[in-house]
Write an enzyme that holds these catalytic residues in place. Structure first.
Site, PDB file in Angstrom:
ATOM      1  N   GLU A  74       3.425  -3.492   2.208  1.00 44.67           N
ATOM      2  CA  GLU A  74       4.131  -2.217   2.119  1.00 44.67           C
ATOM      3  C   GLU A  74       3.600  -1.210   3.123  1.00 44.67           C
ATOM      4  OE1 GLU A  74       2.815  -4.024  -0.258  1.00 44.67           O
ATOM      5  OE2 GLU A  74       3.682  -3.632  -2.233  1.00 44.67           O
ATOM      6  N   CYS A 114      -0.469   1.261  -2.467  1.00 44.14           N
ATOM      7  CA  CYS A 114       0.866   1.232  -1.857  1.00 44.14           C
ATOM      8  C   CYS A 114       1.826   2.174  -2.564  1.00 44.14           C
ATOM      9  CB  CYS A 114       1.403  -0.195  -1.830  1.00 44.14           C
ATOM     10  SG  CYS A 114       0.513  -1.197  -0.620  1.00 44.14           S
TER      11      CYS A 114
HETATM   12  N1  THU Z   1      -0.641  -7.359  -1.541  1.00 45.72           N
HETATM   13  C1  THU Z   1       0.375  -6.744  -0.896  1.00 45.72           C
HETATM   14  O1  THU Z   1       0.626  -6.988   0.285  1.00 45.72           O
HETATM   15  N2  THU Z   1       1.117  -5.841  -1.596  1.00 45.72           N
HETATM   16  C2  THU Z   1       0.924  -5.540  -2.909  1.00 45.72           C
HETATM   17  O2  THU Z   1       1.590  -4.645  -3.424  1.00 45.72           O
HETATM   18  C3  THU Z   1      -0.047  -6.290  -3.695  1.00 45.72           C
HETATM   19  C4  THU Z   1      -1.008  -7.118  -2.924  1.00 45.72           C
HETATM   20  C5  THU Z   1      -1.463  -8.324  -0.800  1.00 45.72           C
HETATM   21  C6  THU Z   1      -2.866  -7.861  -0.515  1.00 45.72           C
HETATM   22  C7  THU Z   1      -3.585  -9.180  -0.330  1.00 45.72           C
HETATM   23  O3  THU Z   1      -3.424  -9.584   1.021  1.00 45.72           O
HETATM   24  C8  THU Z   1      -2.816 -10.145  -1.215  1.00 45.72           C
HETATM   25  O4  THU Z   1      -1.579  -9.521  -1.501  1.00 45.72           O
HETATM   26  C9  THU Z   1      -3.535 -10.479  -2.512  1.00 45.72           C
HETATM   27  O5  THU Z   1      -3.877  -9.337  -3.205  1.00 45.72           O
END
Ligand code: THU
Length: 164
Positions: A74, A114
């Site tokens: 995000e 986020c």
């Molecule tokens: N992650 C995201 O990209 N967005 C979210 O809203 C939750 C988590 C990613 C961060 C990390 O690279 C992986 O997911 C595991 O937490």
């Protein structure tokens, strides 16, 4: 003692119920997830940002061996969109994630940082962002980021007027 009760409206769709524009936004988020850099979690997240000018920009999570240096999808997508079109508001955002090659059954709910970043974007342009949280077959949708961030912190606290 007083109680405050917050009520939020969360719409739940099966993917087939989405209109063509919504399906397209979801597909862009799904495609973006396939290009994530997530060697440590193997959790591939994609985010598609629909701008007021009709453009869709996407991002995905970018992990780092120094874990806290990693970025969520995000924030990558929003930074990309806002850096490219600083004067164009964000209309809608769709997020989705896959693990071991399969989109999660449970719709992806954005992490706290986020949510805060999405909120800033909403406030920056003074327009609510429609947020689609997608799973494999089910998509949840709220009309504003504020719906999923009650009692939020924002720039209002930084104004002197609040401390007077
Ligand atoms: N992650 C995201 O990209 N967005 C979210 O809203 C939750 C988590 C990613 C961060 C990390 O690279 C992986 O997911 C595991 O937490």
């Amino acid at each position: 003692m007083k109680k405050q009760i917050y009520t939020i409206e969360i719409k739940s769709f099966v993917v087939e119920e989405l209109n063509d524009a919504e399906k397209h936004l979801l597909e862009r988020a799904q495609k973006a997830s396939a290009m994530a850099f997530a060697p440590y979690s193997a959790f591939l997240v994609g985010c598609a940002v629909l701008l007021e000018n009709g453009e869709i920009l996407t991002g995905n999570n970018q992990e780092n061996a120094s874990f806290p240096a990693g970025l969520c999808a995000e924030r990558v997508a929003l930074a990309y969109a806002n850096a490219t079109y600083p004067d164009v508001s964000v209309q809608a955002v769709c997020i989705v994630a896959q693990l071991h090659g399969t989109f999660t059954a449970v719709p992806l709910s954005p992490c706290g940082i986020c949510r805060q970043t999405l909120l800033e974007c909403e406030n920056r342009f003074g327009k609510p962002i429609r947020l689609y949280m997608a799973g494999k077959d089910t998509v949840l949708q709220v009309d504003s980021v504020k719906d999923i961030l009650p009692l939020h912190f924002d720039n209002q606290y930084l104004l002197d007027t609040l401390t007077e």
